[in-house]
Design a protein around this motif. Sequence first.
Motif, PDB file in Angstrom:
ATOM      1  N   VAL A 139     -71.537 -28.760 -52.589  1.00 37.23           N
ATOM      2  CA  VAL A 139     -71.373 -29.708 -53.701  1.00 37.23           C
ATOM      3  C   VAL A 139     -70.660 -29.077 -54.898  1.00 37.23           C
ATOM      4  CG1 VAL A 139     -73.404 -31.011 -53.018  1.00 37.23           C
ATOM      5  CG2 VAL A 139     -73.653 -29.167 -54.687  1.00 37.23           C
ATOM      6  N   GLY A 140     -70.163 -27.852 -54.721  1.00 37.03           N
ATOM      7  CA  GLY A 140     -69.394 -27.211 -55.775  1.00 37.03           C
ATOM      8  C   GLY A 140     -70.220 -26.431 -56.778  1.00 37.03           C
ATOM      9  N   ARG A 141     -71.509 -26.268 -56.497  1.00 36.98           N
ATOM     10  CA  ARG A 141     -72.353 -25.472 -57.375  1.00 36.98           C
ATOM     11  C   ARG A 141     -72.399 -24.026 -56.879  1.00 36.98           C
ATOM     12  NH1 ARG A 141     -77.934 -28.361 -58.821  1.00 36.98           N
ATOM     13  NH2 ARG A 141     -78.004 -26.435 -60.072  1.00 36.98           N
ATOM     14  N   HIS A 142     -72.962 -23.143 -57.678  1.00 31.19           N
ATOM     15  CA  HIS A 142     -72.986 -21.732 -57.286  1.00 31.19           C
ATOM     16  C   HIS A 142     -74.004 -21.536 -56.162  1.00 31.19           C
ATOM     17  CE1 HIS A 142     -72.769 -17.420 -57.444  1.00 31.19           C
ATOM     18  NE2 HIS A 142     -71.893 -17.480 -58.441  1.00 31.19           N
ATOM     19  N   PRO A 143     -73.578 -21.043 -54.994  1.00 34.53           N
ATOM     20  CA  PRO A 143     -74.492 -20.908 -53.852  1.00 34.53           C
ATOM     21  C   PRO A 143     -75.656 -19.957 -54.114  1.00 34.53           C
ATOM     22  CG  PRO A 143     -72.405 -19.786 -53.429  1.00 34.53           C
ATOM     23  CD  PRO A 143     -72.215 -20.598 -54.662  1.00 34.53           C
ATOM     24  N   LEU A 144     -75.433 -18.923 -54.949  1.00 32.65           N
ATOM     25  CA  LEU A 144     -76.531 -17.991 -55.226  1.00 32.65           C
ATOM     26  C   LEU A 144     -77.639 -18.671 -56.030  1.00 32.65           C
ATOM     27  CD1 LEU A 144     -74.473 -15.971 -54.148  1.00 32.65           C
ATOM     28  CD2 LEU A 144     -75.149 -14.385 -55.948  1.00 32.65           C
ATOM     29  N   ALA A 145     -77.284 -19.689 -56.808  1.00 33.28           N
ATOM     30  CA  ALA A 145     -78.308 -20.445 -57.535  1.00 33.28           C
ATOM     31  C   ALA A 145     -79.181 -21.213 -56.549  1.00 33.28           C
ATOM     32  CB  ALA A 145     -77.645 -21.407 -58.528  1.00 33.28           C
ATOM     33  N   GLY A 146     -78.565 -21.760 -55.502  1.00 35.13           N
ATOM     34  CA  GLY A 146     -79.336 -22.451 -54.475  1.00 35.13           C
ATOM     35  C   GLY A 146     -80.260 -21.505 -53.731  1.00 35.13           C
ATOM     36  N   ILE A 147     -79.735 -20.330 -53.387  1.00 36.36           N
ATOM     37  CA  ILE A 147     -80.548 -19.322 -52.696  1.00 36.36           C
ATOM     38  C   ILE A 147     -81.722 -18.900 -53.573  1.00 36.36           C
ATOM     39  CG2 ILE A 147     -80.528 -16.918 -51.905  1.00 36.36           C
ATOM     40  CD1 ILE A 147     -77.679 -17.411 -50.872  1.00 36.36           C
ATOM     41  N   ALA A 148     -81.455 -18.675 -54.864  1.00 34.01           N
ATOM     42  CA  ALA A 148     -82.514 -18.244 -55.779  1.00 34.01           C
ATOM     43  C   ALA A 148     -83.585 -19.318 -55.941  1.00 34.01           C
ATOM     44  CB  ALA A 148     -81.913 -17.894 -57.138  1.00 34.01           C
ATOM     45  N   ALA A 149     -83.162 -20.583 -56.066  1.00 38.91           N
ATOM     46  CA  ALA A 149     -84.131 -21.674 -56.219  1.00 38.91           C
ATOM     47  C   ALA A 149     -85.021 -21.787 -54.988  1.00 38.91           C
ATOM     48  CB  ALA A 149     -83.395 -22.989 -56.468  1.00 38.91           C
ATOM     49  N   ALA A 150     -84.394 -21.687 -53.816  1.00 40.62           N
ATOM     50  CA  ALA A 150     -85.168 -21.769 -52.571  1.00 40.62           C
ATOM     51  C   ALA A 150     -86.083 -20.555 -52.419  1.00 40.62           C
ATOM     52  CB  ALA A 150     -84.218 -21.872 -51.379  1.00 40.62           C
ATOM     53  N   PHE A 151     -85.582 -19.373 -52.744  1.00 41.23           N
ATOM     54  CA  PHE A 151     -86.374 -18.146 -52.645  1.00 41.23           C
ATOM     55  C   PHE A 151     -87.582 -18.225 -53.584  1.00 41.23           C
ATOM     56  CE2 PHE A 151     -86.246 -13.240 -53.302  1.00 41.23           C
ATOM     57  CZ  PHE A 151     -87.242 -13.076 -52.349  1.00 41.23           C
ATOM     58  N   ALA A 152     -87.350 -18.744 -54.791  1.00 40.76           N
ATOM     59  CA  ALA A 152     -88.454 -18.887 -55.744  1.00 40.76           C
ATOM     60  C   ALA A 152     -89.495 -19.873 -55.225  1.00 40.76           C
ATOM     61  CB  ALA A 152     -87.910 -19.352 -57.093  1.00 40.76           C
ATOM     62  N   GLY A 190     -80.124  -4.769 -57.138  1.00 43.98           N
ATOM     63  CA  GLY A 190     -80.190  -5.030 -58.568  1.00 43.98           C
ATOM     64  C   GLY A 190     -79.805  -6.453 -58.919  1.00 43.98           C
ATOM     65  N   THR A 191     -78.792  -6.985 -58.233  1.00 41.83           N
ATOM     66  CA  THR A 191     -78.359  -8.357 -58.491  1.00 41.83           C
ATOM     67  C   THR A 191     -79.473  -9.338 -58.198  1.00 41.83           C
ATOM     68  OG1 THR A 191     -76.094  -7.766 -57.883  1.00 41.83           O
ATOM     69  CG2 THR A 191     -76.619 -10.103 -57.964  1.00 41.83           C
ATOM     70  N   LEU A 192     -80.118  -9.175 -57.045  1.00 40.53           N
ATOM     71  CA  LEU A 192     -81.174 -10.116 -56.658  1.00 40.53           C
ATOM     72  C   LEU A 192     -82.384  -9.987 -57.588  1.00 40.53           C
ATOM     73  CD1 LEU A 192     -82.071 -12.333 -54.807  1.00 40.53           C
ATOM     74  CD2 LEU A 192     -82.846 -10.631 -53.151  1.00 40.53           C
ATOM     75  N   ILE A 193     -82.745  -8.758 -57.963  1.00 39.30           N
ATOM     76  CA  ILE A 193     -83.875  -8.576 -58.883  1.00 39.30           C
ATOM     77  C   ILE A 193     -83.572  -9.239 -60.228  1.00 39.30           C
ATOM     78  CG2 ILE A 193     -85.186  -6.895 -60.228  1.00 39.30           C
ATOM     79  CD1 ILE A 193     -85.064  -5.002 -57.870  1.00 39.30           C
ATOM     80  N   SER A 194     -82.344  -9.043 -60.738  1.00 35.12           N
ATOM     81  CA  SER A 194     -81.993  -9.642 -62.029  1.00 35.12           C
ATOM     82  C   SER A 194     -81.968 -11.160 -61.937  1.00 35.12           C
ATOM     83  CB  SER A 194     -80.632  -9.117 -62.511  1.00 35.12           C
ATOM     84  OG  SER A 194     -79.569  -9.628 -61.711  1.00 35.12           O
ATOM     85  N   MET A 195     -81.596 -11.703 -60.785  1.00 33.68           N
ATOM     86  CA  MET A 195     -81.625 -13.151 -60.585  1.00 33.68           C
ATOM     87  C   MET A 195     -83.044 -13.696 -60.593  1.00 33.68           C
ATOM     88  SD  MET A 195     -78.750 -13.490 -57.548  1.00 33.68           S
ATOM     89  CE  MET A 195     -79.525 -14.975 -56.880  1.00 33.68           C
ATOM     90  N   MET A 196     -83.962 -12.952 -59.964  1.00 27.33           N
ATOM     91  CA  MET A 196     -85.305 -13.477 -59.733  1.00 27.33           C
ATOM     92  C   MET A 196     -86.318 -13.089 -60.814  1.00 27.33           C
ATOM     93  SD  MET A 196     -84.370 -15.081 -57.134  1.00 27.33           S
ATOM     94  CE  MET A 196     -85.920 -15.964 -57.067  1.00 27.33           C
ATOM     95  N   LEU A 197     -85.994 -12.088 -61.638  1.00 28.14           N
ATOM     96  CA  LEU A 197     -86.957 -11.627 -62.638  1.00 28.14           C
ATOM     97  C   LEU A 197     -87.404 -12.730 -63.609  1.00 28.14           C
ATOM     98  CD1 LEU A 197     -88.587  -9.234 -63.682  1.00 28.14           C
ATOM     99  CD2 LEU A 197     -86.638  -8.616 -65.141  1.00 28.14           C
ATOM    100  N   PRO A 198     -86.492 -13.558 -64.137  1.00 25.65           N
ATOM    101  CA  PRO A 198     -86.963 -14.645 -65.019  1.00 25.65           C
ATOM    102  C   PRO A 198     -87.932 -15.587 -64.316  1.00 25.65           C
ATOM    103  CG  PRO A 198     -84.592 -14.334 -65.255  1.00 25.65           C
ATOM    104  CD  PRO A 198     -85.016 -13.514 -64.075  1.00 25.65           C
ATOM    105  N   PHE A 199     -87.685 -15.866 -63.033  1.00 28.87           N
ATOM    106  CA  PHE A 199     -88.597 -16.724 -62.276  1.00 28.87           C
ATOM    107  C   PHE A 199     -89.977 -16.075 -62.169  1.00 28.87           C
ATOM    108  CE2 PHE A 199     -84.397 -17.955 -60.652  1.00 28.87           C
ATOM    109  CZ  PHE A 199     -84.457 -19.328 -60.724  1.00 28.87           C
ATOM    110  N   SER A 200     -89.996 -14.782 -61.852  1.00 31.18           N
ATOM    111  CA  SER A 200     -91.261 -14.078 -61.652  1.00 31.18           C
ATOM    112  C   SER A 200     -92.089 -14.048 -62.929  1.00 31.18           C
ATOM    113  CB  SER A 200     -90.993 -12.652 -61.162  1.00 31.18           C
ATOM    114  OG  SER A 200     -92.192 -11.977 -60.874  1.00 31.18           O
TER     115      SER A 200
END
Length: 513
Positions: free
Chosen positions: A159-172, A474-484
Motif C-alpha cells: 500500500v506504499g507504506r514503510h514495510p519495516l513499520a508493518g513488521i514492527a507493528a506486528a512484532f509488537a 541495533g536498528t531493530l532495538i531502536s525501532m522496538m524500544l519505544p514500544f517496549s
Amino acid sequence: MMSNETQAPGLLGRALDGIERVGNKLPDPAMLFLILLFSVWGLSALLSGMSFDAIDPRTDAPIEVTNLLSAEALTHFLTTMVSTFTAFAPLGVVLVAMLGVGVAEHSGYINTALKQMLKVTPAKLLTPAVVLVGIISHTATDAGYVVVIPLAGVIFFTVGRHPLAGIAAAFAGVSGGFCANFIPSGIDPLLQSFTQSAAQIVDPTIQVNPLNNWFFAASSCIPITLLIWYLTDKVLEPRLNRTHKVNREAVDIPVMEQTTVAEMKAFRIASLVMLVAILGFFSLTISESSTLRDANGSLTSFSAPLMKSIVPLIFIFFMLPGLVYGYLTKTFTNSSDVVQAMSKSMSGMAHYIVMAFFCAQFVAAFSASNLGALIAVEGAGALKAMNLSAEITIVGMILLVGFVNLFVGSSSAKWALIGPVLVPMLMQLNISPDLSQAAYRVGDSSSNIITPLMPYFPLVVVYCQRYVKGIGIGTLISMMLPFSLALISIWSAWLLLYWSLGIPLGLGASYTY
C-alpha cells in the motif's frame, strides 16, 4: 511546515538514532551469540567455586553455578552440539511453516489474498488490524512469528507504506502483547500450574482457575492496540521514512496489479478448498474421545496433540490453497515448480539457520550454567527484601520480570524460578496469586521485543533485511524500544486501574488473599 517524513528528529529521534548506531556496531547476530557463549563459559568457570544463598525453588537446594569449562562439560558440549542444534525448537517451527507459506506465496495465492483483504480494510485501520491479528495469533503458539510478521511487511509495502513499520507493528502485537488475548490459549493453564504450586507453599488447599487472568488479558488488547497503533503511525514510521528509505525496485515482491477474472476464480476455489480442509480437520476435535485432546480432554493445553500440531497445520493449510491456486492459474505446471517454490522460501532462511545454530548453543549453555536461575532468584529476593507497599511491590515485580526477561526468554522457566518466591511473599501482603500472575504477564511480555536473546529476534532482523539491506540488531532495538517502554508503563497503569476499580481479573479470581 515540514512533513513528518522530512522534519528534523527531536530528542527521542536522536536518542533512537544513537541506540541504532551503537547497536549496529555489535557483531552479526550469529557472532554475537558465539561471543555470548564464550562469555557464559568464562563466567560459569569464575562463579562455579562460589557459594550462593539463593535457593532454587525447583530443587529446594542452593543454586550452584556449573563450570562449563570443565573437561566433563566440554565433552558434553561436543557430543551434543548437533542434537542441540537440531532440537532447537524455533528452527523447526520456522522452516516447516515456511515450506507451506513459500508454496502459497510463490503461487500467487497470498498476493491475491492480500489484495482482497486490502479492499475491505480501510487504510486508516490497517495498523490496528495488523496488531490485533498479531495478538490473536498467540492462540496458535508461535504462528505469529512465521506468518503474521512477514506478511505485515508485505501488506505495508504493497500500500506504499514503510514495510519495516508493518513488521514492527506486528512484532509488537505478536511478542510485546504476548500475554494479552481475547481467546484463551495454552499459556493460561501453563502459568496457572506454576502459580498454583507456588501458592500452595503457603496454603496447601488453594486452587487457581486456569482462566484466572482471562478478563484482564482480553481487556488489555484495547490499550495495547491503541498504543502500538499510535507509536507506529506517529513515531516510528515518520522516523523510518527519514532514516531508512526503501528502494522499491530492488525488493523481490510482486507488484500487486489488478486481479484478473481467472485469478479471482482460482482464489475462490483455493480458499474453498482450504476452508473445507480446516472444517474437516476441526470436526475431528469435537468428540470427547478425540485423539487430538490431552488426557484430561482439553484441546488448548500445551500437552494436547492439537497444540503440538499447529506448525504442521500451518504447513498444510498454506500448502493446499497454494497448490490449487498455482495449478489453476498455471503458475505451477508440474511438481518441479512446487519444489522450486519451497526452495526459494528456504533460500531466504539461510542466514537465520546460521544464527539459529549459534543461538541454540548459547541457550543450552546458559541454561546448563544456572546463571539464569541465579539472576532470577536473586532479583526476586532483592525485591522481597525491600518490603515495599503492595502497589509499589506490584510495579517493582513487573520491572523485575521485564529485566529478567532480557536473559531468560522462556515464560514458564521464569515463572517456575521466581513464582515460588514472589507469590508466597505477596500473599503475606494479602495480594492474591491471581494478581501476582497478572503482574507477571505484563512484565513477561513488554521486554520480549528488545532482547536479541529471544530466539525469534534474529528472524525479525532477517525479515527487515528483505526491504533494507544492512539492517542489524541495533536498528531493530531502536525501532522496538519505544514500544517496549510504553507497553510496560501503560500496561502497568492498566493493571493498577483494574485493581483500583475492582474489575474481575478472570474466572474465579480475586485481588486479595
